[in-house]
Design an enzyme around this catalytic site. Structure first.
Site, PDB file in Angstrom:
ATOM      1  N   HIS A  16      14.245  27.554  36.281  1.00 62.78           N
ATOM      2  CA  HIS A  16      13.591  26.728  37.298  1.00 62.78           C
ATOM      3  C   HIS A  16      13.824  27.499  38.592  1.00 62.78           C
ATOM      4  O   HIS A  16      14.992  27.716  38.982  1.00 62.78           O
ATOM      5  CB  HIS A  16      14.233  25.332  37.345  1.00 62.78           C
ATOM      6  N   HIS A  21      14.786  29.239  41.785  1.00 65.81           N
ATOM      7  CA  HIS A  21      15.825  28.865  42.761  1.00 65.81           C
ATOM      8  C   HIS A  21      16.234  30.063  43.588  1.00 65.81           C
ATOM      9  O   HIS A  21      16.138  31.202  43.148  1.00 65.81           O
ATOM     10  CB  HIS A  21      17.040  28.276  42.037  1.00 65.81           C
ATOM     11  N   THR A  68      19.291  33.001  34.661  1.00 71.73           N
ATOM     12  CA  THR A  68      19.823  32.185  33.559  1.00 71.73           C
ATOM     13  C   THR A  68      19.248  30.769  33.534  1.00 71.73           C
ATOM     14  O   THR A  68      19.208  30.147  32.475  1.00 71.73           O
ATOM     15  CB  THR A  68      21.363  32.082  33.646  1.00 71.73           C
ATOM     16  N   CYS A  98      14.927  20.660  31.415  1.00 71.70           N
ATOM     17  CA  CYS A  98      15.215  21.646  32.458  1.00 71.70           C
ATOM     18  C   CYS A  98      16.409  21.129  33.264  1.00 71.70           C
ATOM     19  O   CYS A  98      16.367  20.025  33.819  1.00 71.70           O
ATOM     20  CB  CYS A  98      14.012  21.871  33.366  1.00 71.70           C
TER      21      CYS A  98
HETATM   22  P1  5GP Z   1      20.577  32.481  38.007  1.00 66.68           P
HETATM   23  O1  5GP Z   1      21.558  33.316  37.225  1.00 66.68           O
HETATM   24  O2  5GP Z   1      19.568  31.828  37.102  1.00 66.68           O
HETATM   25  O3  5GP Z   1      19.970  33.210  39.163  1.00 66.68           O
HETATM   26  O4  5GP Z   1      21.452  31.344  38.691  1.00 66.68           O
HETATM   27  C1  5GP Z   1      21.735  30.125  38.093  1.00 66.68           C
HETATM   28  C2  5GP Z   1      22.856  29.510  38.896  1.00 66.68           C
HETATM   29  O5  5GP Z   1      22.955  28.155  38.552  1.00 66.68           O
HETATM   30  C3  5GP Z   1      24.226  30.132  38.647  1.00 66.68           C
HETATM   31  O6  5GP Z   1      24.771  30.619  39.866  1.00 66.68           O
HETATM   32  C4  5GP Z   1      25.049  28.980  38.063  1.00 66.68           C
HETATM   33  O7  5GP Z   1      26.402  28.989  38.485  1.00 66.68           O
HETATM   34  C5  5GP Z   1      24.310  27.775  38.555  1.00 66.68           C
HETATM   35  N1  5GP Z   1      24.412  26.607  37.694  1.00 66.68           N
HETATM   36  C6  5GP Z   1      24.255  26.568  36.345  1.00 66.68           C
HETATM   37  N2  5GP Z   1      24.406  25.327  35.873  1.00 66.68           N
HETATM   38  C7  5GP Z   1      24.679  24.541  36.956  1.00 66.68           C
HETATM   39  C8  5GP Z   1      24.943  23.143  37.116  1.00 66.68           C
HETATM   40  O8  5GP Z   1      24.960  22.343  36.166  1.00 66.68           O
HETATM   41  N3  5GP Z   1      25.174  22.708  38.376  1.00 66.68           N
HETATM   42  C9  5GP Z   1      25.172  23.541  39.455  1.00 66.68           C
HETATM   43  N4  5GP Z   1      25.434  23.013  40.649  1.00 66.68           N
HETATM   44  N5  5GP Z   1      24.927  24.870  39.345  1.00 66.68           N
HETATM   45  C10 5GP Z   1      24.688  25.355  38.113  1.00 66.68           C
HETATM   46 ZN    ZN Z   2      12.760  22.383  36.227  1.00 65.21          ZN
END
Ligand code: 5GP
Ligand code: ZN
Length: 114
Positions: free
Chosen positions: A98, A100, A95, A4
């Site tokens: 976990h 957030h 995406t 993860c």
């Molecule tokens: P989701 O689309 O799941 O709501 O948001 C995932 C977020 O995680 C995205 O805004 C993406 O830019 C961020 N993210 C993905 N991989 C990484 C990483 O390795 N480091 C950081 N700081 N953010 C990440």
């Molecule tokens: Zn996790």
């Protein structure tokens, strides 16, 4: 949890730009900011999304929201305002699996997200 991304960030195995950390949560800058201020707040206990909320204590769940507000204070956007977003599941285009919260601000955000 093994494999993860955000668990690895909490463990320090993958670097991140930390903003704040406490017993239950970890906050850091999003790697691909969608606003001048774009932070992520995660629960230290792994759950894949809000849909698994039963696996967290009330204290852990409450800490996530308090950390969002704390992060806004630390980044200086409490007065100007900010948006807290949680994407849960496929239709929301989650995406990273976990749970957030996105904390975004620093400019007038777009009116709609859907
Ligand atoms: P989701 O689309 O799941 O709501 O948001 C995932 C977020 O995680 C995205 O805004 C993406 O830019 C961020 N993210 C993905 N991989 C990484 C990483 O390795 N480091 C950081 N700081 N953010 C990440
Ligand atoms: Zn996790």
């Amino acid at each position: 949890m093994q494999d993860c991304l955000f668990c690895k960030i909490i463990a320090g195995e993958i670097p991140s730009k930390k903003i704040y950390e406490d017993e239950y949560t970890y906050a850091f800058h999003d790697i691909s900011p969608q606003a001048p201020v774009h932070a992520l707040v995660i629960s230290k206990t792994h759950i894949s999304s809000v849909a698994q909320h039963q696996e967290l204590s009330d204290a852990e769940l409450a800490a996530c929201l308090r950390t969002c507000a704390k992060v806004a204070e630390l980044l200086g956007i409490t007065q100007s305002g900010y948006r807290i977003v949680n994407n849960c599941g496929e239709d929301a285009r989650q995406t990273v699996h976990h749970m957030h919260y996105h904390v975004m601000g620093g400019a007038q955000l777009i009116e709609r997200m859907a």
